[in-house]
Design a protein around this motif. Structure first.
Motif, PDB file in Angstrom:
ATOM      1  N   ASN A 171      36.702  52.869  33.421  1.00 24.99           N
ATOM      2  CA  ASN A 171      36.010  53.634  34.468  1.00 24.99           C
ATOM      3  C   ASN A 171      34.505  53.376  34.469  1.00 24.99           C
ATOM      4  N   GLU A 251      41.902  41.876  37.214  1.00 26.08           N
ATOM      5  CA  GLU A 251      40.528  42.316  36.924  1.00 26.08           C
ATOM      6  C   GLU A 251      40.319  43.785  37.277  1.00 26.08           C
ATOM      7  N   ASP A 252      41.062  44.239  38.307  1.00 31.42           N
ATOM      8  CA  ASP A 252      40.917  45.633  38.733  1.00 31.42           C
ATOM      9  C   ASP A 252      41.858  46.567  37.966  1.00 31.42           C
ATOM     10  N   LYS A 254      44.994  46.328  37.963  1.00 31.74           N
ATOM     11  CA  LYS A 254      46.282  46.436  38.670  1.00 31.74           C
ATOM     12  C   LYS A 254      47.225  45.325  38.210  1.00 31.74           C
ATOM     13  N   ASN A 256      49.390  42.125  38.237  1.00 32.16           N
ATOM     14  CA  ASN A 256      49.054  40.855  38.870  1.00 32.16           C
ATOM     15  C   ASN A 256      50.070  39.798  38.424  1.00 32.16           C
ATOM     16  N   ASN A 416      41.755  41.858  30.255  1.00 30.46           N
ATOM     17  CA  ASN A 416      41.778  43.076  31.064  1.00 30.46           C
ATOM     18  C   ASN A 416      42.679  44.133  30.435  1.00 30.46           C
TER      19      ASN A 416
END
Lengths: 460, 291
Positions: A171, A251-252, A254, A256, A416
């Motif tokens: 975050n 990277e986010d 999520k 992948n 990540n």
């Protein structure tokens, strides 16, 4: 007579009980300050957990309530903290330390319980394995103190490889200082490649071609976990994917699942089935195969590079280290695997400036990083220390591994993090057997994984 | 204090330590867990945790695995234990029955972790004891993936369960057998009953009280399966292919500690408890004393 027999029976049973159930670890694990005998206990013991340790550690902590309590899960790390805390005390004689060593799962479980009970019994500093960190990546579970203020004030981002710092970010906040660079490169048997006139692969396609060539000579390209037995093989596969920026954790944060992911998984299965890649159930099975000169390459992080030396010492001088074969044109020549970050508990009642000062001393100080490399072979992620961690390594034909790692440091990809990682790994493992046996396709596996992660996200 | 009041209070004081400890370590967590199961993460009242548990296919898979294991316990482990008990109770065993009982009891006092590790070595694919034996005897061509192949996962766990629990259950049966008056058997034999009839009409019905207890323990033990499987999968990030080794308590533990779903895990605990209550009620009804 009957009483005597009963007594004997009871005695035998009790003896058997104590022998059979006494196979766990014994002795306390806590160490404090100048308690040399206890320090020795840490040095000599492996990973362990249990009530005896808990009790001993509590007693040690109670002995000095002002003592800074550090939780560590790995014996070498605890050993380093022992040493570095003594060094720190030379300039700060009023500061005491208690280092508690416990099993990694126990450490995470205890932290979860501490979180749920309002922080009672929390340590001050936590040595958290990167794989454990995602368990705490939720608002209610995050038990670490954000370090952004300190990191910005002391310009840590410029001192340390950024991707290793971001490993413990969540975050938009940083929560830990990494111990090691953890670069993954390819160890290879230079003599075998030369003998069979096979070029050292620089791409994944060349790697597969080399595997075919070696198979003709009854040599495996690598020795890897058997995909069809219960294992964490997906974690090893991530190495290549990370280098190609195609990790299943985007990277986010999520999910992948890329074509590269599917390709790497299926290539591994094919190579294991075709006998090009040795497949082991437990790693102990692999070393005899290495010893028979049957394995040509070994993808390894810095912390595992010594395993070859330890297990096949007779092959000294035959191994060399090279960048990883690239999965895609834009892939890096190095990947990353593992890591441990030192974090500060948000429940600590100690002076946070003192804690941060010690964290810097242990993780960022050049001399201490060099000493750590010499003591426990963790190559530092701190730029200033890299130069002094180089030099010829006899086992790798006097190659300067430190120089190679330093050269590749800025290419180290981000590892990540996501709180659904456990769900993904568990689901992959639960379906790997069917994938290997051909009961499901890789596309069906991708759907199963997606459904599992979505279900987890929805359940939050 | 008057001696009469003192006398009245005394018994309560004597039994109070148990109740105090039970209240702290039993009652409070039970009530607190129930409250937790009715809350969302913000602490607001909700029934959604129960809805999610009921709609969770993996939870029902875990229950179904436990039910299969329970049937295995009742129809494989207990008959084996009964045969062992009959053997121990026979006159041919004589003085040897004591030492044999001790040997039978040993698996029950062995640490579950040790059992898990040893059986992992027995069941492994490469150079596993069982696979090596089967291959040596030419019974199989290629090693069986006992712990990975969903077909073999449950039989493997049952094998471990049989080894671990048949001994202690056989001792329970033995105590039941030794409580059966010898005259009943003699009377039956005088009336012309053979061994089988004696067993079926005399021994088995008289074993019902102890069997009620043993079956009850087998049911609760099946649903509480944890240590063996956790050790077998070792890395903890798998519960067998197609969740073949997923058991209710393991799922509850993973939900709580791996996925941080404490409210849902609490709800799961209560659903498991209710299911167990139903099954054991049926069992008690089946084992009721019809006379």
């Amino acid at each position: 007579m009957l009483k005597k027999r009963l007594g004997m029976l009871l005695g035998i049973t009790l003896l058997a009980t104590s022998v059979l159930s006494g196979c766990g670890s014994g002795g306390g694990q806590a160490t404090e300050g100048s308690k040399t005998a206890e320090s020795k206990a840490v040095e000599e013991s492996g990973e362990s957990s249990g009530s005896a340790e808990d009790s001993a550690s509590s007693e040690a902590a109670e002995a000095n309530a002002d003592s800074i309590v550090i939780w560590a899960f790995a014996e070498p790390h605890a050993r380093y903290f022992e040493w570095v805390s003594e060094e720190y005390k030379k300039d700060h004689p009023d500061v005491e330390f208690t280092i508690e060593l416990m099993d990694n799962v126990a450490l995470a479980d205890r932290l979860s319980v501490i979180n749920s009970s309002g922080g009672e019994g929390s340590p001050d500093l936590i040595d958290m394995e990167q794989g454990t960190f995602p368990r705490f990546m939720t608002e209610e579970q995050m038990c670490l103190e954000p370090l952004d203020e300190y990191i910005e004030r002391d310009n840590v981002v410029e001192q340390m490889v950024e991707t290793r710092l971001s490993l413990y970010s969540y975050n938009g906040h940083y929560y830990g200082l990494e111990h090691a660079l953890c670069p993954v490169t390819m160890a290879y048997r230079a003599d075998l490649f030369e003998e069979y006139d096979i070029p050292v692969p620089t791409t994944w396609d060349e790697y597969k071609a080399a595997a075919e060539e070696f198979a003709k000579h009854d040599i495996y390209i690598a020795s890897t976990k058997d995909m069809s037995v219960i294992s964490d093989e997906v974690d090893s596969l991530s190495v290549l994917l990370r280098a190609a920026n195609a990790d299943f954790v985007g990277e986010d944060g999520k999910l992948n699942i890329t074509d590269e992911f599917k390709q790497v998984v299926m290539d591994h299965i094919a190579m294991q089935k075709n006998g090009q890649m040795h497949a082991w159930e437990t790693q102990d099975e692999s070393w005899p195969v290495f010893a028979e000169d049957k394995v040509a390459t070994y993808f390894t992080a810095d912390w595992a590079a010594g395993w070859l030396r330890d297990n096949v010492p007779e092959q000294s001088g035959k191994w060399q280290m090279a960048p990883l074969p690239k999965l895609t044109d834009s892939a890096a020549g190095v990947s990353v695997r593992g890591g441990t970050g030192l974090g500060m508990s948000k429940y600590t009642n100690k002076d946070k400036e003192v804690l941060w000062d010690f964290m810097k001393f242990a993780q960022l100080d050049k001399d201490n990083c060099v000493e750590k490399y010499q003591q426990i072979a963790l190559y530092p992620p701190v730029y200033a220390a890299m130069e002094e961690c180089s030099g010829p390594v006899e086992y790798y034909n006097n190659q300067d591994l430190g120089a190679l790692y330093q050269e590749l440091a800025d290419e180290i990809p981000t590892q990540n993090q996501a709180d659904w990682r456990y769900t993904f790994t568990e689901t992959f493992n639960s379906n790997a057997y069917d994938l290997v046996e051909g009961n499901i396709t890789i596309d069906e596996m991708a759907d199963i994984l997606t459904d599992a992660v979505n279900a987890y996200e929805e359940s939050k | 204090m008057k001696s009469k009041t003192k006398r009245k209070l005394q018994p309560y004081l004597f039994i109070s330590p148990f109740f105090i400890l039970y209240a702290i370590f039993g009652l409070y967590p039970t009530v607190s867990g129930f409250a937790l199961s009715l809350q969302d993460k913000a602490g607001q009242f909700t029934m959604s945790n129960y809805q999610k548990v009921f709609a969770d296919q993996r939870f029902w898979k875990a229950i179904s695995n436990a039910a299969v294991y329970m049937m295995g316990s009742i129809f494989i482990i207990l008959p084996v234990a009964l045969i062992a008990a009959l053997m121990l109770n026979s006159k041919y065993m004589g003085k040897k029955s004591g030492i044999v009982s001790t040997i039978f009891f040993l698996p029950n006092v062995t640490s579950v972790i040790v059992i898990g590790i040893v059986f992992k070595l027995v069941l492994r694919v490469n150079n596993g004891l069982l696979n090596t034996a089967l291959q040596t005897l030419h019974m199989i061509d290629r090693p069986i993936k006992f712990l990975s192949d969903p077909f073999w996962a449950m039989p493997s766990i049952l094998l471990i369960g049989t080894w671990r629990f048949f001994g202690v259950n056989s001792l329970y049966f033995l105590s039941g057998l030794q409580g059966i008056p010898a005259e009943l058997g003699e009377a039956a034999r005088i009336d012309g009953a053979g061994k089988w009839k004696e067993f079926w009409y005399i021994t088995l019905p008289l074993l019902k009280p102890i069997m009620t207890y043993i079956v009850f323990m087998a049911i609760t033990g099946s649903f509480a399966m944890f240590g063996e499987v956790l050790t077998l999968v070792q890395n903890g990030s798998s519960v067998g292919s197609r969740d073949s080794m997923l058991f209710p308590v393991i799922y509850l533990y993973n939900s709580m500690f791996k996925n941080n779903q404490s409210n849902r895990a609490a709800a799961m605990g209560y659903v498991i408890a209710v299911i167990l209550l139903l099954i054991t009620s049926v069992q008690r009804w089946l084992f009721r004393d019809k006379d």
